[in-house]
Structure formats: structure tokens, C-alpha cells
Design a protein around this motif. Structure first.
Motif, PDB file in Angstrom:
ATOM      1  N   UNK A  38       0.837  -1.199   0.000  1.00 61.86           N
ATOM      2  CA  UNK A  38       0.000   0.000   0.000  1.00 61.86           C
ATOM      3  C   UNK A  38       0.873   1.251   0.000  1.00 61.86           C
ATOM      4  N   UNK A  39       1.920   1.240   0.797  1.00 62.06           N
ATOM      5  CA  UNK A  39       2.830   2.388   0.843  1.00 62.06           C
ATOM      6  C   UNK A  39       3.411   2.664  -0.537  1.00 62.06           C
ATOM      7  N   UNK A  40       3.799   1.589  -1.232  1.00 61.07           N
ATOM      8  CA  UNK A  40       4.372   1.764  -2.574  1.00 61.07           C
ATOM      9  C   UNK A  40       3.342   2.361  -3.532  1.00 61.07           C
ATOM     10  N   UNK A  41       2.095   1.900  -3.440  1.00 61.37           N
ATOM     11  CA  UNK A  41       1.055   2.426  -4.331  1.00 61.37           C
ATOM     12  C   UNK A  41       0.773   3.903  -4.051  1.00 61.37           C
ATOM     13  N   UNK A  42       0.711   4.237  -2.776  1.00 61.31           N
ATOM     14  CA  UNK A  42       0.455   5.635  -2.420  1.00 61.31           C
ATOM     15  C   UNK A  42       1.603   6.531  -2.892  1.00 61.31           C
ATOM     16  N   UNK A  43       2.832   6.057  -2.690  1.00 62.17           N
ATOM     17  CA  UNK A  43       3.980   6.848  -3.110  1.00 62.17           C
ATOM     18  C   UNK A  43       4.031   7.030  -4.623  1.00 62.17           C
ATOM     19  N   UNK A  44       3.565   6.021  -5.358  1.00 61.04           N
ATOM     20  CA  UNK A  44       3.562   6.117  -6.823  1.00 61.04           C
ATOM     21  C   UNK A  44       2.290   6.746  -7.364  1.00 61.04           C
ATOM     22  N   UNK A  45       1.438   7.253  -6.441  1.00 61.46           N
ATOM     23  CA  UNK A  45       0.194   7.918  -6.813  1.00 61.46           C
ATOM     24  C   UNK A  45      -0.738   6.990  -7.600  1.00 61.46           C
ATOM     25  N   UNK A  46      -0.700   5.694  -7.312  1.00 56.31           N
ATOM     26  CA  UNK A  46      -1.572   4.732  -7.982  1.00 56.31           C
ATOM     27  C   UNK A  46      -2.909   4.641  -7.262  1.00 56.31           C
TER      28      UNK A  46
END
Length: 519
Positions: A38-46
């Protein structure tokens, strides 16, 4: 090469525990896995939950905060609020593949085996322990809570056939057949409609959620199950069938309240996304923005209606079914008239009555009126509400020096009547609407840049709206609508008409036959 740098193809090429160790694999709890992805998705604005509309500022942020907190989740809300869909979409936050000890029942992590079978296999074969890979789609288990669900279903039970086959005594834990929850180890486990689960079954979940141990027929097993629990439930006062017992509710870390679409635009977006439109209908039927808005308005009216049980709610599935029925009503008319193309009509809304009847739960007063009458009432209210977005308020227009409705009302007042049948051809539909004196000019005065079909639709819409505001009379037929002067409509009943298909409506508390029924 580091395990984190491996792609899916390289991971699937690993077949033994030794090979897995060689690439530096380390176990990761599922809640940590969800959090990291989830952190990765939020950081990538996905977009984390694509296709879930209306929750961008409410439910979805709450779900994301719960995942970041590594909480078990309870989604609380009325039916048709995308609770189960949100739970299912959490699978997309899992790693694409994870390794497990091949042939084990509990998807054991090769580095941290849980079951007796996996521990024995790792001890016996060491680095040659066979490894298989599980896709994220296989790590989701869903169970609908029904009164017949047993502890054996969820937790497990002693299997006498296994004991006989393996020639083991009942004191050996290998005779246990594990239920759905232990078999969901390292996965997401969802229980839908949690209040419907019997209280004694809910009690069996206490230790699993908190301490991680279970008991099966006298076996006390310490199984630190690694599970992301997601529950869905209706508000406790929605049903008499049950509730969530307080100690269980206390063990569910985050309770997130869902809701219905707050605007017509959001509801419309959901309906258009979910409705199944057949290829033939796309080429044959022309729709417009207003008819889509009216479909959503029906749901909004139902949620506020005194005839509909507000505790039950009105599912978004109602508007989806209604929109599909609307298109089918138009398609049927085109087929009957051998027409290759047709435009939706206001009268098609009355073809969605069956879709409404099956989706609303009525209170006593609604049951007295009957589901069909209530559905027609809701359609009328939707037309009445949207009418003011296009035409003057009839109440104020009566006081104006020049009443814009005057010509149309006078035409009906001169003993003229009009039947608009639901299955009439495009040509006959146009001819009948244009017969009504003043209707064409009235629509021109308050609308602009309308194509031919859109203008005919607005002319019919104006007619229905005038009837809802008691400017003219309207009476339902089995095959359409009958419009006439309001006064004659009030003093005539179905027996006074030539068409035996006509019938009257009475929404008042008295016994008068009020076929025009102002709301």
C-alpha cells in the motif's frame, strides 16, 4: 541475487528450500505485506481501489489507514455499499507470488512451518524440501455467515476417516481436518454478514483474533495463524437475526462505516460502470443524460420514502437493474415495431417497476399500498423533483401574469385527452405528442439546442411533470398512460373509461379515488 529483485518468472523457477535460502528469502506477515505494498502504491500515486466511486474522501482513506495500522477490519453498512468488493480488491495489495511447502494444508511458509506435516517434512528433507508458489488470487477466502455455519466449518474437527486411513489414534493431532480459517493461513479471510453468525460461533473467533491459538475436540493447538481478517456487517438494528457479540467487536481493530452515493453524479457513474449493456442494445438504443439522472433520482427518493424501510436501505443494485430494464423496455418496443433504432422515453421508466419492487423493503404502510404502487410513486416523485431543473415551478407559475403552462392546460381543459402507449412506434409517438397544442412551444421556450429525439423526450417529460404537479390528470393503463383534464380526472374512475385496462391509484388516507395523486 536478492529475493526482492526477482521477477515472477525467476521466483517460479525456485523449487526447493535450499534455493529459496540462497536468494535471501525472509518471511513477511501478511499485514506487513499489505502495508508495504500500500505504501508503494500511495507513493507512486496509484489508485488503490479503482472503480469504487464516492468513497474517495470517506471510506477508502479509512481502509488505507486500517491497513497501514495492520488492523483487522469490519466494514459496517447497509446492503449494496460495495463492502464485499472492497474486501476482494485488497487481494491486489498482496505480493504476486509467495512460496509454501508443497503438499501442506496450511500454506506453510518454508522458513516458518506451522503444521505438523510441514515441520516433519522440513526436518526430514532439509534444503531439499519441495517448494510451490501461490498466486495472490489463491490467498482469498470468503464465507457467508449463515445460521448453519459450524465451528467445524470454520476451525476444524477430528476426521475419523483420516484416523482410520493413517491408522492413527484420536490423540494424534494429525487426525484433525482443519477448517476454512486455518486453511486461510497467510491469506485474507472474509466473513460476510457477521451478525448472522451464531453467538457461540463468534466466541470461537476470540482467541484466533487475539492469541492465535485454537481448540479442536480437546486438542489445544498453538497455531499463530497469519491472517488478515475482514468482516462485513449491516448495522445491528437492521435485522432481528443477530448482532456482533461485544467481545468479538472489541477484538476487531477498525470498524469502518460505509454509505450510499451522496450525489446523483456518483450514483450515475456506479450504474454506468456496473450495468450490463448488450451489444445489440448499444447499436439500437439512444439514451440521454436526463433519463440516467431520473434512474438515480428514483433511488434517492426511495431512501427518503415513508413507504420504504430506511434501516434496510436501497442497494445500488436497484439502479443497476433499473437501468438494464429501461434499455430492455426500449429494445422490446423497437423489436415489436421492426425499428432498427429508438430513443428511450419517459414511459420506459414504468417498465423498470419490477426492478424496483425486488430491491426495496417496505414498511407496513408500503405493504398496504403494495410494491407496484410504491414503485410507481417513486418514479413520479423522481420526475417531480427533476422537473424543476428544466421548467418553471408550477406553484409560482400559477401566480404569474402569463402562465407558461396555460396553453397545454387549456388544451386538455377543452375535453382533449391523450393516450401514450408504451409500445407505440417512433412515428406515432411523435405524432401524438405534437397533437397537444402548446407543448412544442413550451419545450422550445425553456430548452435549446435539442435534437429531434431529445425534444420529443422533453415534451413527454414535461407532460408527466405537469401531471405530477396536478396541472393535468394522469391515469395509468396496462399498456401506457392516459392524460386528460385534471377536473374530469378527479371525478372519473376506471369504470368511466372505455379502456378496461385502466385503473386508478389512491395514495391518500381517505377512500377517494385520486387518480392524479399529488405528492
Amino acid at each position: 541475487m536478492n529475493y526482492a529483485d526477482l521477477n515472477s518468472k525467476q521466483k517460479l523457477a525456485i523449487h526447493t528450500l535450499g534455493e529459496l535460502k540462497a536468494v535471501g528469502y525472509r518471511p513477511k506477515p501478511i499485514k506487513q505485506e499489505l502495508r508495504d505494498n500500500l505504501i508503494h502504491k500511495i507513493q507512486r500515486k496509484e489508485e488503490v481501489f479503482p472503480g469504487i466511486w464516492g468513497y474517495e474522501d470517506t471510506v477508502i482513506p479509512d481502509v488505507e489507514r486500517a491497513i497501514l495500522s495492520m488492523h483487522n477490519i469490519n466494514l459496517l453498512g447497509l446492503r449494496g455499499q460495495a463492502k464485499t468488493r472492497i474486501a476482494r480488491m485488497m487481494v491486489n495489495l498482496l505480493d504476486e507470488y509467495i512460496p509454501f511447502v508443497e503438499g501442506t494444508d496450511l500454506n506453510d511458509d518454508p522458513m516458518e512451518p506451522l503444521s505438523r506435516m510441514a515441520k516433519d517434512m522440513v526436518e526430514e528433507k532439509g534444503d531439499q524440501t519441495p517448494i510451490s508458489w501461490m498466486h495472490r488470487s489463491e490467498r482469498y477466502t470468503e464465507k457467508l455467515a449463515t445460521p448453519d455455519v459450524s465451528i467445524a466449518d470454520l476451525i476444524g474437527d477430528v476426521d475419523p476417516i483420516k484416523a482410520a486411513t493413517l491408522k492413527l489414534p484420536y490423540s494424534d493431532e494429525r487426525v484433525i481436518h482443519f477448517g476454512l480459517i486455518p486453511r486461510s493461513h497467510r491469506g485474507i479471510f472474509v466473513i460476510n454478514e457477521l451478525p448472522d453468525l451464531q453467538a457461540r460461533i463468534q466466541v470461537a473467533l476470540f482467541n484466533i483474533l487475539q492469541e492465535g491459538d485454537i481448540q479442536i475436540r480437546g486438542f489445544k493447538l498453538r497455531l499463530p495463524l497469519d491472517i488478515q481478517f475482514v468482516f462485513t456487517a449491516n448495522p445491528e438494528d437492521y435485522t432481528n437475526r443477530g448482532s456482533i457479540v461485544t467481545p468479538l467487536k472489541d477484538r476487531i481493530d477498525s470498524q469502518i462505516v460505509t454509505h450510499y452515493p451522496k450525489t446523483l453524479e456518483i450514483g450515475q457513474r456506479i450504474t454506468e460502470q456496473e450495468a450490463v449493456v448488450k451489444a445489440e442494445q448499444k447499436g439500437m438504443i439512444r439514451t440521454n443524460q436526463l433519463i440516467k439522472v431520473l434512474i438515480e433520482q428514483i433511488a434517492f427518493e426511495a431512501r427518503e420514502s415513508e413507504y420504504v424501510d430506511s434501516k434496510s436501505g436501497v442497494s445500488a443494485r436497484m439502479t443497476i437493474s433499473a437501468y438494464e430494464s429501461l434499455l430492455s423496455a426500449a429494445e422490446r418496443r423497437a423489436l415489436l415495431n421492426s425499428e432498427k433504432e429508438t430513443h428511450v422515453r419517459v414511459s420506459d421508466l414504468y417498465g423498470v417497476v419490477p426492478a424496483i419492487c425486488g430491491k426495496v423493503e417496505l414498511v407496513y404502510e408500503g405493504e398496504v399500498e403494495g410494491p407496484v404502487i410504491v414503485a410507481q410513486n417513486l418514479i413520479g416523485k423522481a420526475i417531480r423533483t427533476q422537473f424543476l431543473n428544466f421548467f418553471p415551478n408550477p406553484e409560482k407559475a400559477k401566480k404569474a401574469k402569463k402562465n407558461p403552462f396555460g396553453k397545454v392546460v387549456d388544451w386538455f381543459g377543452a375535453s382533449n385527452e391523450m393516450d401514450l402507449m408504451s409500445d407505440m412506434s417512433n412515428r406515432e409517438y411523435e405524432a401524438r405528442l405534437k397533437t397537444i397544442e402548446g407543448l412544442d412551444d413550451f419545450v422550445d421556450e425553456f430548452t435549446s439546442r435539442l435534437g429531434k429525439e431529445e425534444k420529443l423526450f422533453m415534451m413527454e417529460f414535461a407532460l408527466h411533470g405537469m401531471a405530477e404537479y396536478s396541472l393535468i390528470g394522469k391515469q395509468a393503463l396496462d399498456r401506457g398512460m392516459h392524460f386528460k383534464d385534471l377536473v374530469s380526472s378527479m371525478f372519473s374512475g376506471p369504470d368511466d373509461e372505455d379502456d378496461d385496462d385502466q385503473f386508478g391509484f389512491d395514495f391518500d388516507d381517505d377512500d377517494d379515488d385520486d387518480t392524479n395523486r399529488p405528492f
